[in-house]
Scaffold this active site. Sequence first.
Site, PDB file in Angstrom:
ATOM      1  CG  LEU A   1      -2.162  -1.034   1.270  1.00  0.00           C
ATOM      2  CD1 LEU A   1      -2.840  -0.844   2.659  1.00  0.00           C
ATOM      3  CD2 LEU A   1      -3.063  -0.616   0.357  1.00  0.00           C
TER       4      LEU A   1
ATOM      5  CE  LYS B   1      -0.401  -0.142   6.780  1.00  0.00           C
ATOM      6  NZ  LYS B   1       0.550  -0.937   7.627  1.00  0.00           N
TER       7      LYS B   1
ATOM      8  CD  GLU C   1      -1.834  -7.721   8.031  1.00  0.00           C
ATOM      9  OE1 GLU C   1      -2.220  -7.651   6.968  1.00  0.00           O
ATOM     10  OE2 GLU C   1      -0.511  -7.090   8.146  1.00  0.00           O
TER      11      GLU C   1
ATOM     12  CE  LYS D   1      -8.584  -2.300   1.799  1.00  0.00           C
ATOM     13  NZ  LYS D   1      -9.066  -3.614   2.192  1.00  0.00           N
TER      14      LYS D   1
ATOM     15  CE  LYS E   1       3.353   3.019   8.821  1.00  0.00           C
ATOM     16  NZ  LYS E   1       4.690   2.630   8.511  1.00  0.00           N
TER      17      LYS E   1
ATOM     18  CB  CYS F   1      37.068  -8.394  17.022  1.00  0.00           C
ATOM     19  SG  CYS F   1      35.806  -7.346  18.422  1.00  0.00           S
TER      20      CYS F   1
END
Length: 772
Positions: free
Chosen positions: A102, A138, A196, A312, A336, A455
């Site tokens: 997206l 979201k 999701e 959307k 966001k 190291c």
Amino acid sequence: MTKTQQATDASGQDLNPDEPSEALREEYAELSDRVREARTAYYVNDQPTISDAEYDELYRKLEEFEALNPHLVANDSPTQEVGGEVSAAFAPVKHLEKMYSLEDVFSTDELTAWLTRAEAQIANLPGAPKVQWLSEVKIDGLAVNLLYRNGDLVRAATRGDGTTGEDITHNVATIKDIPQKLTGENLPQEVEIRGEVFISSKDFRTLNEHIVEEGRAPFANPRNAAAGSLRQKDPQVTARRPLSMFVHGIGAAQGFDLESQSEAYDVLKSWGLPVSPYSKVLDSIDQVLTFIEEFGTQRHDLLHEIDGIVIKVNDRRTQFRLGYTSRVPRWAVAYKYPPEEVNTKLLDIRVNVGRTGRVTPYGVMEPVKVAGSTVEMATLHNQDVVKAKGVLIGDTVVLRKAGDVIPEIVGPVLALRDGSEREFVMPTHCPNCGTELRPAKEGDVDIRCPNAESCPAQLMERVSHAAGRGAFDIEALGDEAAKALTQPVPLDAPDGTEFSEPPLRNEARLFDLTAADLEHIQIWREAKRTTTDKETGEKTQKVTLQLVPYFWTKATKTKPSVPSKTTEQMFEELEKAKSKELWRVLVALSIRHVGPTAARSLATAFRSMQAIRDADEETLAGTDGVGPVIAQAVKEFFSEDWRRNVVDTWAAAGVRMEEEIDESTPRTLEGVTVVVTGSLENYSRDSAKEAILVRGGKASGSVSKKTDFLVAGENAGSKLDKAESLGVPVLDEAGFEQLLTEGPSAFGDDDGDNAAEHDAGTAENPTEMQES
């Protein structure tokens, strides 16, 4: 002035745009590598190395660079791809229909501009309906694609690179929210359901409490916990994790059609699929902004964590008409939320030494809860960043949990200083091995420990990297085991002066280790003891540190010490790793800049480690996907005796150093240079390149007079224009497949030099190509 700005002369004219400067190429390679490494850490390893906000900034910087320098844009640029790479730990699965990412916006002004442009585009469509926006939260989880046939769940996969994902069917079958069989009538013959997978906020807190009680480190956030749980090789482990899922889209489908996105959600719910309760159809941009504001105030009160709002176009036909770019749909956008900030005390600034010797300062703070998790450490990148931020040890600082993932120290609260604060002084010697620190080359901001071979800090990181998913994929050799193999352990006390000798002084003997080598290895572990006061009944817990065996069990009166089951598994996986592909060996060697993409190119082009060692820098740089920066790093690697010894010792132990050649594939493209641009239906970027290379061809990333064919997929862009201007034959996907099978002779040229256009396999433009 940046390097990018220096690419023009005083009059503003490009300085030889067809031949970018070496500095410009190096800047582009390094910027692409940083984005690619950050994305791999996030999508493949489930261990993000930078914050969402830092990644977004880095990604935008790459987009701006490519916009200013379109002649440098490579096929394998992160801007040309969706999501991350596909882990070799799972079988690859090709989606029936591509899964897209997206487009992100980070302010309401950006969002308003995006929605306004979209509404104007829709208004110009013939017969376009009134615009409605389906808005939903979201979810901060892992994208998954479910494939149902005649109502039965037959496959589940991660998004992967958008075209190919990871087969996680057995793991998804353990999630109670996901039905194995759809309910209802008129089910489609075949349908892909996108959604999701996540862990609810409540379940995440409970899960971490149990993990801490067991003495293990808790998960950093719900997203990583969900992603890590789905990527378990043992489904029984996944079954014990509280995973949930909300579905929010439909991919390929046969046997049904829907008018709107909101109607699709109703249908999905009627089939027994879990649908988010946090969505709403809105009629105006103002309503969308109000929706964002409302959820922003209650984001931590929801069932799960969110990092934004997805908007959307509700009408499905309009979605289809707006279409997609190569990476994102033109009918959806993600807003966001800004990162969250808190104040806390900066107790100390310490340094960490990484795999390449880079010394990175980090802040140690009073633990504070931000964005749903407790934070007590944050990176400060380098000494210049510490100075730029103006922070002093003892300051009260502003801490931002950027993108809800990695914490960032923003700066000091000056009004709260009381004079007790002190400046951070960058160490002059490595805190792990005592070697004097210095920049790798003149002008570098970062300082490094030059003791690369022995190291302990660098060696631990290299061993852990060699065992990682992108290299040998040795699950039983994690960070703690790598530390036990490489770090001297104080024997008298955790801060004592007498140390044990670790089994590895560099990684050369990794495949020569025996169980006997590990018998004496011990580590300090906390031991908790609870006592009860006889009079009051009050319980007191005392925590002490004790030395315990790491690779062997602890001996008892009845049982002797023996190698643990995990240790036995580690040796089994080390043995299996010896037969892994050559490109994985190259990644495991920790050659600077050589990640999976460059390693595949080198392995395919040279076929053996010896050929790579023998090649000169110019030959290496001419390999597609390599270039001068990586070529120089490879030559520098093999110029050091101890690094060559690592390779030789691994080879002597049986590690595979040659690429297996498939003799059954005809070498139809010997001497032919092919450029692939745009999106192909049946080939991912890597598979198209591999198809060319295994047939003896060169898969180039740029168009020139030496290019024999350009294969143009959807959204081909500027490379198609350049090919046409140079008279380079342009093929569609059908023509590409014919080229692979028959070679350039199928197009009227036996040598592959200036091949003639072939009507059936040539696309005048991407639109004609799609229709042919």
